[in-house]
Scaffold this active site. Structure first.
Site, mmCIF file in Angstrom:
data_model
loop_
_atom_site.group_PDB
_atom_site.id
_atom_site.type_symbol
_atom_site.label_atom_id
_atom_site.label_comp_id
_atom_site.label_asym_id
_atom_site.label_seq_id
_atom_site.Cartn_x
_atom_site.Cartn_y
_atom_site.Cartn_z
ATOM 1 N N HIS A 123 -43.146 77.575 22.738
ATOM 2 C CA HIS A 123 -44.582 77.309 22.536
ATOM 3 C C HIS A 123 -45.402 77.419 23.826
ATOM 4 O O HIS A 123 -46.631 77.506 23.754
ATOM 5 C CB HIS A 123 -44.790 75.905 21.962
ATOM 6 C CG HIS A 123 -44.273 75.729 20.577
ATOM 7 N ND1 HIS A 123 -44.598 76.577 19.541
ATOM 8 C CD2 HIS A 123 -43.427 74.798 20.054
ATOM 9 C CE1 HIS A 123 -43.986 76.181 18.437
ATOM 10 N NE2 HIS A 123 -43.266 75.107 18.720
ATOM 11 N N ASP A 158 -36.419 79.376 14.937
ATOM 12 C CA ASP A 158 -36.956 78.017 14.921
ATOM 13 C C ASP A 158 -37.940 77.900 13.746
ATOM 14 O O ASP A 158 -38.592 78.884 13.379
ATOM 15 C CB ASP A 158 -37.691 77.751 16.237
ATOM 16 C CG ASP A 158 -38.075 76.291 16.420
ATOM 17 O OD1 ASP A 158 -37.348 75.573 17.134
ATOM 18 O OD2 ASP A 158 -39.113 75.879 15.881
ATOM 19 N N HIS A 160 -40.741 76.547 13.682
ATOM 20 C CA HIS A 160 -42.107 76.735 14.163
ATOM 21 C C HIS A 160 -42.265 78.119 14.792
ATOM 22 O O HIS A 160 -41.338 78.623 15.428
ATOM 23 C CB HIS A 160 -42.463 75.681 15.219
ATOM 24 C CG HIS A 160 -42.294 74.268 14.758
ATOM 25 N ND1 HIS A 160 -41.126 73.556 14.944
ATOM 26 C CD2 HIS A 160 -43.155 73.440 14.125
ATOM 27 C CE1 HIS A 160 -41.278 72.332 14.438
ATOM 28 N NE2 HIS A 160 -42.493 72.246 13.943
ATOM 29 N N ASP A 245 -34.309 73.376 13.577
ATOM 30 C CA ASP A 245 -35.182 72.577 12.720
ATOM 31 C C ASP A 245 -35.492 73.245 11.384
ATOM 32 O O ASP A 245 -36.250 72.692 10.578
ATOM 33 C CB ASP A 245 -36.473 72.175 13.442
ATOM 34 C CG ASP A 245 -37.028 73.260 14.333
ATOM 35 O OD1 ASP A 245 -36.538 74.410 14.282
ATOM 36 O OD2 ASP A 245 -37.960 72.974 15.107
#
Length: 337
Positions: A123, A158, A160, A245
């Site tokens: 990120h 991931d 996200h 995740d």
């Protein structure tokens, strides 16, 4: 086949407030799982990243700001992202782990690499910490390879979207970024119309999936879009933003993958990399059980210890519609069906 496991003790010095999901003890089950996978492991320690290399991905002013912030005691960088005095060293070593893995593989010490360091990275933007991330570890590794003239495919599984990684290479024709992620979800980026820009147009491939998608639909999307795109791109190296995740046990994500599926995906991308040159860098994942089990399966996949599998080819409901949108968005750049 052997796998180099890259770690560093400073990762445990990056502390988060009580109750924060991205905490230091995440690394314990990750490393335990990697070492129990039944694959020959070569242990390596991550050095601090070269500051010149770091400046390829992050503005010098930003790096200086993080250093000073940590020296002054740290605190909150955004509502989710924190730092303490030990965080700067941890972030430097986390960013240096990927290049260390590349060097180990290049020297023939191992075929692939599994990196267990923190803070995570995908990120982090050029001048902004966010989403638990300080420096973009996988982008630094890709930049290291690009300096050597290598073509790099980044696969991000991931849950996200890796906004920082995408923006770093959005105009680079020799870095492919392919992501499967929950949408709409943090950080709000990664819709199918984000395809790259200028000379990098078509080199960004986003597969946005709805919350609750089944493992079968997720894996079918992976096989339908990610694997053929990576194969057609023809990378010299494959880097993986290895978040856990999307696991069904994760308390934050909304996907339904099981531990063994990470082995499937790791083996599949390794088969597409010359001599299985894959570096998997830890991102998210907040279930201790899932972290241990999925890490073991990932290392088995990297090490060629996963049996051939029959990939699902059926998707249901909104998942199929979302994947059709992704295919339509990038079909002028890649041959997809």
């Amino acid at each position: 086949m052997s796998v180099v496991l890259v770690t560093h003790g400073s990762s445990f010095e990056h502390e988060e407030p009580a109750g924060h999901p991205e905490r230091a003890d995440r690394l314990v089950p990750v490393m335990r799982g990697a070492r129990s996978a039944g694959v020959p492991i070569v242990e390596a320690e991550a050095p601090a990243v070269d500051r010149g290399l770091l400046s390829v991905v992050h503005a010098n002013r930003y790096v200086d700001h993080i250093e000073g912030f940590c020296q002054q005691g740290g605190g909150s960088l955004d509502p989710d992202t924190y730092a303490v005095p030990g965080s700067f060293a941890a972030a430097l070593h986390a960013a240096g782990a990927g290049p260390r893995a590349v060097d180990a593989i290049t020297r023939g010490e191992a075929q692939s690499a599994f990196i267990a360091v923190r803070p995570p990275g995908h990120h982090a933007e050029r001048s902004q910490a966010m989403g638990f991330c300080l420096f973009n570890n996988i982008a630094v590794t890709a930049a290291y390879l690009r300096r050597r003239g290598e073509r790099v495919a980044i696969v991000d599984w991931d849950v996200h979207h890796g906004n920082g990684t995408q923006s770093t290479f959005y105009r680079d024709p020799d870095v492919l970024y392919a992501s499967l992620h929950q949408f709409p979800f943090y950080p709000g980026t990664g819709w199918v119309d984000e395809r790259g820009d200028g000379p990098g147009r078509g080199m960004t491939v986003n597969v946005a999936l709805p919350a609750g998608v089944s493992a079968e639909s997720y894996l079918a999307a992976f096989a339908r879009v990610v694997l053929p795109v990576v194969e057609q791109f023809g990378p010299d190296w494959i880097l993986v933003s290895n978040g856990y995740d999307a696991h069904q046990l994760d308390p934050i994500g909304g996907f339904q993958l099981e531990s063994e599926h990470y082995g499937w995906m790791a083996d599949a991308v390794a088969r597409l990399a010359p001599d299985r040159r894959v570096v998997a860098l830890l991102e998210g994942g907040y279930s201790m059980r899932a972290l241990e089990e999925a890490s073991a399966w990932t290392v088995r996949g990297l090490g060629g210890e996963v049996e051939d599998v029959a990939w699902p080819d059926k998707m249901t409901g909104s998942a199929e519609k979302m994947v059709d949108l992704a295919v339509g968005s990038v079909s002028k750049f890649w041959e997809l069906h």
